[in-house]
Design a protein around this motif. Structure first.
Motif, PDB file in Angstrom:
ATOM      1  N   UNK A 190     -33.072 -36.540  18.374  1.00 40.66           N
ATOM      2  CA  UNK A 190     -33.081 -35.886  19.672  1.00 40.66           C
ATOM      3  C   UNK A 190     -34.490 -35.364  19.906  1.00 40.66           C
ATOM      4  N   UNK A 191     -35.060 -35.687  21.050  1.00 37.79           N
ATOM      5  CA  UNK A 191     -36.411 -35.225  21.355  1.00 37.79           C
ATOM      6  C   UNK A 191     -36.391 -34.079  22.347  1.00 37.79           C
ATOM      7  N   UNK A 192     -37.207 -33.074  22.106  1.00 41.98           N
ATOM      8  CA  UNK A 192     -37.345 -31.942  23.010  1.00 41.98           C
ATOM      9  C   UNK A 192     -38.734 -31.962  23.615  1.00 41.98           C
ATOM     10  N   UNK A 193     -38.795 -31.611  24.867  1.00 39.82           N
ATOM     11  CA  UNK A 193     -40.080 -31.569  25.542  1.00 39.82           C
ATOM     12  C   UNK A 193     -40.283 -30.174  26.108  1.00 39.82           C
ATOM     13  N   UNK A 194     -41.366 -29.536  25.721  1.00 39.93           N
ATOM     14  CA  UNK A 194     -41.699 -28.202  26.208  1.00 39.93           C
ATOM     15  C   UNK A 194     -42.526 -28.359  27.472  1.00 39.93           C
ATOM     16  N   UNK A 195     -42.038 -27.780  28.566  1.00 45.02           N
ATOM     17  CA  UNK A 195     -42.747 -27.921  29.839  1.00 45.02           C
ATOM     18  C   UNK A 195     -43.598 -26.704  30.163  1.00 45.02           C
ATOM     19  N   UNK A 196     -43.258 -25.562  29.594  1.00 42.84           N
ATOM     20  CA  UNK A 196     -44.022 -24.354  29.880  1.00 42.84           C
ATOM     21  C   UNK A 196     -44.208 -23.572  28.592  1.00 42.84           C
ATOM     22  N   UNK A 197     -45.388 -23.074  28.377  1.00 42.23           N
ATOM     23  CA  UNK A 197     -45.688 -22.343  27.157  1.00 42.23           C
ATOM     24  C   UNK A 197     -46.145 -20.945  27.518  1.00 42.23           C
ATOM     25  N   UNK A 198     -45.672 -19.943  26.779  1.00 43.98           N
ATOM     26  CA  UNK A 198     -46.032 -18.563  27.044  1.00 43.98           C
ATOM     27  C   UNK A 198     -47.463 -18.308  26.601  1.00 43.98           C
ATOM     28  N   UNK A 199     -48.227 -17.644  27.454  1.00 41.97           N
ATOM     29  CA  UNK A 199     -49.591 -17.243  27.133  1.00 41.97           C
ATOM     30  C   UNK A 199     -49.727 -15.760  27.433  1.00 41.97           C
ATOM     31  N   UNK A 200     -50.407 -15.023  26.584  1.00 41.82           N
ATOM     32  CA  UNK A 200     -50.569 -13.586  26.835  1.00 41.82           C
ATOM     33  C   UNK A 200     -51.408 -13.334  28.081  1.00 41.82           C
ATOM     34  N   UNK A 201     -50.983 -12.310  28.863  1.00 39.23           N
ATOM     35  CA  UNK A 201     -51.724 -11.957  30.066  1.00 39.23           C
ATOM     36  C   UNK A 201     -52.886 -11.030  29.764  1.00 39.23           C
ATOM     37  N   UNK A 202     -52.778 -10.284  28.671  1.00 44.09           N
ATOM     38  CA  UNK A 202     -53.850  -9.353  28.306  1.00 44.09           C
ATOM     39  C   UNK A 202     -53.850  -9.191  26.786  1.00 44.09           C
ATOM     40  N   UNK A 203     -54.769  -8.379  26.308  1.00 45.10           N
ATOM     41  CA  UNK A 203     -54.892  -8.179  24.864  1.00 45.10           C
ATOM     42  C   UNK A 203     -53.690  -7.495  24.242  1.00 45.10           C
ATOM     43  N   UNK A 204     -53.037  -6.623  25.000  1.00 40.06           N
ATOM     44  CA  UNK A 204     -51.873  -5.923  24.463  1.00 40.06           C
ATOM     45  C   UNK A 204     -50.742  -6.906  24.178  1.00 40.06           C
ATOM     46  N   UNK A 205     -50.508  -7.821  25.094  1.00 38.90           N
ATOM     47  CA  UNK A 205     -49.468  -8.814  24.850  1.00 38.90           C
ATOM     48  C   UNK A 205     -49.865  -9.759  23.732  1.00 38.90           C
ATOM     49  N   UNK A 206     -51.144  -9.976  23.556  1.00 34.55           N
ATOM     50  CA  UNK A 206     -51.598 -10.834  22.473  1.00 34.55           C
ATOM     51  C   UNK A 206     -51.296 -10.183  21.121  1.00 34.55           C
ATOM     52  N   UNK A 207     -51.413  -8.868  21.049  1.00 31.38           N
ATOM     53  CA  UNK A 207     -51.130  -8.161  19.799  1.00 31.38           C
ATOM     54  C   UNK A 207     -49.645  -7.901  19.590  1.00 31.38           C
ATOM     55  N   UNK A 208     -48.954  -7.453  20.642  1.00 33.41           N
ATOM     56  CA  UNK A 208     -47.582  -6.982  20.485  1.00 33.41           C
ATOM     57  C   UNK A 208     -46.537  -7.991  20.933  1.00 33.41           C
ATOM     58  N   UNK A 209     -46.894  -9.024  21.665  1.00 34.51           N
ATOM     59  CA  UNK A 209     -45.920 -10.016  22.104  1.00 34.51           C
ATOM     60  C   UNK A 209     -45.594  -9.885  23.573  1.00 34.51           C
ATOM     61  N   UNK A 210     -44.724 -10.758  24.029  1.00 36.99           N
ATOM     62  CA  UNK A 210     -44.375 -10.821  25.436  1.00 36.99           C
ATOM     63  C   UNK A 210     -43.629  -9.564  25.870  1.00 36.99           C
ATOM     64  N   UNK A 211     -44.000  -9.038  27.035  1.00 33.96           N
ATOM     65  CA  UNK A 211     -43.335  -7.855  27.574  1.00 33.96           C
ATOM     66  C   UNK A 211     -43.836  -6.554  26.997  1.00 33.96           C
ATOM     67  N   UNK A 212     -45.020  -6.534  26.402  1.00 29.44           N
ATOM     68  CA  UNK A 212     -45.561  -5.309  25.827  1.00 29.44           C
ATOM     69  C   UNK A 212     -45.798  -4.289  26.934  1.00 29.44           C
ATOM     70  N   UNK A 213     -45.444  -3.067  26.677  1.00 29.44           N
ATOM     71  CA  UNK A 213     -45.621  -1.995  27.654  1.00 29.44           C
ATOM     72  C   UNK A 213     -46.127  -0.761  26.931  1.00 29.44           C
ATOM     73  N   UNK A 214     -46.619   0.178  27.694  1.00 31.97           N
ATOM     74  CA  UNK A 214     -47.078   1.422  27.106  1.00 31.97           C
ATOM     75  C   UNK A 214     -48.568   1.588  27.290  1.00 31.97           C
ATOM     76  N   UNK A 215     -49.152   2.611  26.669  1.00 31.65           N
ATOM     77  CA  UNK A 215     -50.576   2.859  26.808  1.00 31.65           C
ATOM     78  C   UNK A 215     -51.399   1.674  26.320  1.00 31.65           C
ATOM     79  N   UNK A 216     -52.356   1.259  27.110  1.00 32.21           N
ATOM     80  CA  UNK A 216     -53.209   0.144  26.738  1.00 32.21           C
ATOM     81  C   UNK A 216     -52.682  -1.200  27.158  1.00 32.21           C
ATOM     82  N   UNK A 217     -51.503  -1.239  27.765  1.00 32.84           N
ATOM     83  CA  UNK A 217     -50.909  -2.511  28.140  1.00 32.84           C
ATOM     84  C   UNK A 217     -51.289  -2.948  29.547  1.00 32.84           C
TER      85      UNK A 217
END
Length: 98
Positions: free
Chosen positions: A48-75
């Motif tokens: 069975x083959x899977x095709x990824x059409x969209x890939x998550x990319x961080x919007x800022x440095x906070x999301x790059x460190x903490x993951x998708x949906x990071x919130x709080x000071x510095x986010x």
């Protein structure tokens, strides 16, 4: 013990059955028509083959460190440091904007 797809020779129903190698091509009971049928495994699709059409990319440095949906000071986008994990006292902090 492998799981096999088996087609009943009487009612043409397809069912799954765990069988060991010695029980292959023996008689098994069909769960639909309740008669004995030969336990010959079906040839089913191999890969069975899977095709990824969209890939998550961080919007800022906070999301790059903490993951998708990071919130709080510095986010927020204008934060001076790209860290969600900072230890400030709240007095003129460039990340908290206080």
């Amino acid at each position: 013990m492998p799981l096999y797809d088996i087609r009943c020779s009487h009612c043409e129903g397809i069912f799954e059955k765990f069988l060991n190698m010695q029980a292959l091509h023996g008689q098994v009971a069909c769960p639909y028509c309740k008669t004995d049928t030969v336990a010959a495994p079906l040839l089913t699709g191999g890969r069975v083959g899977l095709q990824v059409t969209e890939r998550w990319r961080p919007r800022n440095g906070a999301e790059q460190l903490a993951g998708q949906g990071a919130a709080g000071p510095g986010a927020h986008a204008g934060a001076a440091r790209s860290s969600v994990l900072h230890n400030c006292k709240g007095h003129s902090c460039s990340i908290c904007l206080t």
